[in-house]
Design a protein around this motif. Sequence first.
Motif, PDB file in Angstrom:
ATOM      1  N   GLY A 166      18.610 -10.385  -8.756  1.00  0.00           N
ATOM      2  CA  GLY A 166      19.248 -11.691  -8.881  1.00  0.00           C
ATOM      3  C   GLY A 166      19.263 -12.527  -7.615  1.00  0.00           C
TER       4      GLY A 166
ATOM      5  N   GLY B 288      27.725  -8.579 -10.505  1.00  0.00           N
ATOM      6  CA  GLY B 288      26.284  -8.799 -10.502  1.00  0.00           C
ATOM      7  C   GLY B 288      25.815  -9.627 -11.666  1.00  0.00           C
TER       8      GLY B 288
ATOM      9  N   LEU C 175      30.404  -3.666 -10.330  1.00  0.00           N
ATOM     10  CA  LEU C 175      29.109  -4.208  -9.934  1.00  0.00           C
ATOM     11  C   LEU C 175      28.483  -4.999 -11.071  1.00  0.00           C
ATOM     12  N   VAL C 176      28.647  -4.472 -12.277  1.00  0.00           N
ATOM     13  CA  VAL C 176      28.073  -5.164 -13.439  1.00  0.00           C
ATOM     14  C   VAL C 176      28.720  -6.533 -13.574  1.00  0.00           C
TER      15      VAL C 176
ATOM     16  N   ALA D 108      20.727 -27.246  -1.920  1.00  0.00           N
ATOM     17  CA  ALA D 108      20.727 -25.785  -2.086  1.00  0.00           C
ATOM     18  C   ALA D 108      20.224 -25.080  -0.827  1.00  0.00           C
TER      19      ALA D 108
ATOM     20  N   VAL E 215      30.692   1.052 -10.925  1.00  0.00           N
ATOM     21  CA  VAL E 215      29.552   0.501 -11.661  1.00  0.00           C
ATOM     22  C   VAL E 215      29.973  -0.717 -12.477  1.00  0.00           C
TER      23      VAL E 215
ATOM     24  N   LEU F 110      24.576 -12.999 -11.109  1.00  0.00           N
ATOM     25  CA  LEU F 110      23.253 -13.092 -10.516  1.00  0.00           C
ATOM     26  C   LEU F 110      22.168 -12.815 -11.550  1.00  0.00           C
ATOM     27  N   ALA F 111      22.446 -11.858 -12.387  1.00  0.00           N
ATOM     28  CA  ALA F 111      21.368 -11.372 -13.221  1.00  0.00           C
ATOM     29  C   ALA F 111      21.291 -12.018 -14.593  1.00  0.00           C
ATOM     30  N   PHE F 112      22.431 -12.317 -15.162  1.00  0.00           N
ATOM     31  CA  PHE F 112      22.397 -12.762 -16.547  1.00  0.00           C
ATOM     32  C   PHE F 112      22.714 -14.247 -16.714  1.00  0.00           C
TER      33      PHE F 112
ATOM     34  N   VAL G 223      17.630 -22.605  -9.970  1.00  0.00           N
ATOM     35  CA  VAL G 223      16.471 -23.439 -10.308  1.00  0.00           C
ATOM     36  C   VAL G 223      15.590 -23.711  -9.098  1.00  0.00           C
ATOM     37  N   ARG G 224      14.304 -23.963  -9.359  1.00  0.00           N
ATOM     38  CA  ARG G 224      13.439 -24.464  -8.289  1.00  0.00           C
ATOM     39  C   ARG G 224      13.796 -25.934  -8.072  1.00  0.00           C
TER      40      ARG G 224
ATOM     41  N   HIS H 107      23.923 -23.237  -6.485  1.00  0.00           N
ATOM     42  CA  HIS H 107      22.549 -23.031  -6.957  1.00  0.00           C
ATOM     43  C   HIS H 107      22.487 -21.847  -7.925  1.00  0.00           C
ATOM     44  N   ASP H 108      23.194 -20.770  -7.611  1.00  0.00           N
ATOM     45  CA  ASP H 108      23.243 -19.605  -8.509  1.00  0.00           C
ATOM     46  C   ASP H 108      23.872 -19.973  -9.844  1.00  0.00           C
TER      47      ASP H 108
ATOM     48  N   LEU I 132      19.679  -4.908 -11.163  1.00  0.00           N
ATOM     49  CA  LEU I 132      20.180  -6.244 -11.495  1.00  0.00           C
ATOM     50  C   LEU I 132      20.581  -7.000 -10.244  1.00  0.00           C
ATOM     51  N   VAL I 133      21.312  -6.309  -9.368  1.00  0.00           N
ATOM     52  CA  VAL I 133      21.824  -6.972  -8.172  1.00  0.00           C
ATOM     53  C   VAL I 133      20.661  -7.430  -7.289  1.00  0.00           C
TER      54      VAL I 133
ATOM     55  N   PHE J 153      23.922 -20.821  -1.384  1.00  0.00           N
ATOM     56  CA  PHE J 153      23.325 -20.855  -2.729  1.00  0.00           C
ATOM     57  C   PHE J 153      24.333 -20.563  -3.843  1.00  0.00           C
TER      58      PHE J 153
ATOM     59  N   LEU K  60      13.728 -21.980  -4.141  1.00  0.00           N
ATOM     60  CA  LEU K  60      12.333 -22.269  -3.852  1.00  0.00           C
ATOM     61  C   LEU K  60      11.905 -23.639  -4.347  1.00  0.00           C
TER      62      LEU K  60
ATOM     63  N   VAL L 182      22.203  -1.086 -12.469  1.00  0.00           N
ATOM     64  CA  VAL L 182      23.002  -2.119 -11.799  1.00  0.00           C
ATOM     65  C   VAL L 182      22.349  -2.529 -10.489  1.00  0.00           C
TER      66      VAL L 182
END
Lengths: 189, 201
Positions: free
Chosen positions: B22, A19, A15-16, A113, A12, A22-24, A148-149, A142-143, B18-19, A139, B27, B15
């Motif tokens: 993201g 990840g 992954l955090v 991108a 976990v 991607l997420a934060f 961004v668009r 881009h990530d 989140l994955v 990407f 676009l 998690v």
Amino acid sequence: MKKYFVVVMGIVLCLVVSGSSLAFDTKPPAVGDVFPEITFSIPGESDYRTYLGLSKGEYFSIQDIKAKVVVVEVLSMYCPHCQREAPRVNQVYDLIEKDPSLRGKIKLIGIAAGNSTYEKKVFRERYGVPFPLFEDADFELHDILGGVRTPYFIGVRIDSGVPRVFYSKLGGFESADEFLRMMIELSGL
Amino acid sequence: MKKQRNLTMAITGFVMLLVLHGTAYGLSDVFKENIYVPEKLAPTDSVLKVAVGEKAPDFTLPSVHHGKISLSQFIGKKNVVISFVPAAWTPVCSDQWPGYNIVKDLFDENDAILLGITADNIPTLFAWTNQMGELWFPVLSDFWPHGGTASKYGVLRSDGTTERAIFVIDKKGYIRYIDVHNINKRPPLESIMSELKKLNQ
């Protein structure tokens, strides 16, 4: 059971960490931020290397570009606005290159991108893009830039090797002259 | 121990969220905030009913600007590239046909026509494709009977959308290339062009 718990928590945690980009960290660079560390491939074409002030090699960062200001456009061959915007962005390049007081001080680069090398080439050829474009098929760049668009423009001022963002905005512009004037003003060039 | 297990499950779920959340699509701003972003979808969700070398099933579908279009009308005249995309107003799809729109000459060089197909209705396709500018190729609606053509080819997903699929059909009406692509990704343009080139060799 304790061992199982530790293993699961380890997975976990991995992954955090993986990840999290991607997420934060998906916010676009803000004005005042240091431009994210992005590794670009040094172009194979000597014209582009000369334009960027780079010698042959593998990779470079934005602060390695021989310029005081770098304007980064995030675009895509598949983006209608980027297609419509292309002639105006080329015009910005021309205005800079024709002005001896700006030439060499402001440089443009594009990040394509989600585009393959072939797709980037199609965009470049269709619109006669004179500045270097860097493909970003997966990407990854881009990530890093917040997903961004497109088109998205980031103005970066390089001072003492530190690339600091002075402009970060979604969407194109109406006039190449106005956009260039704004870049000069906001960068303090 | 039960608490520990619950905590593990909760964190794992968080998690995964989140994955999945993201995922980047790159676009275009042309669609503003009007794109519906679904959860990450299974790469494919159908079973092909045709194969390379077989005669392509004929179809007649209404198009947004070109009236009714049949596959058979191109036999003996044009190679045909069919681009099924899953749905209007969704990511990836919205950034696929605008790219094809700037390479008409590459299709022309290979004596090919492009047919874009989704299972959306005509008004939806009209509103959606208007955002892309003027498209040079017909956009066909496989809305009714719902997904009938997609089903003939075996690219109708269980939720009523279609796969993101490319079919290259030669002038004799035979299927020469099939790419049922991962729905979450865009097929690279070069793969279509290299298959078209093979038809002319």
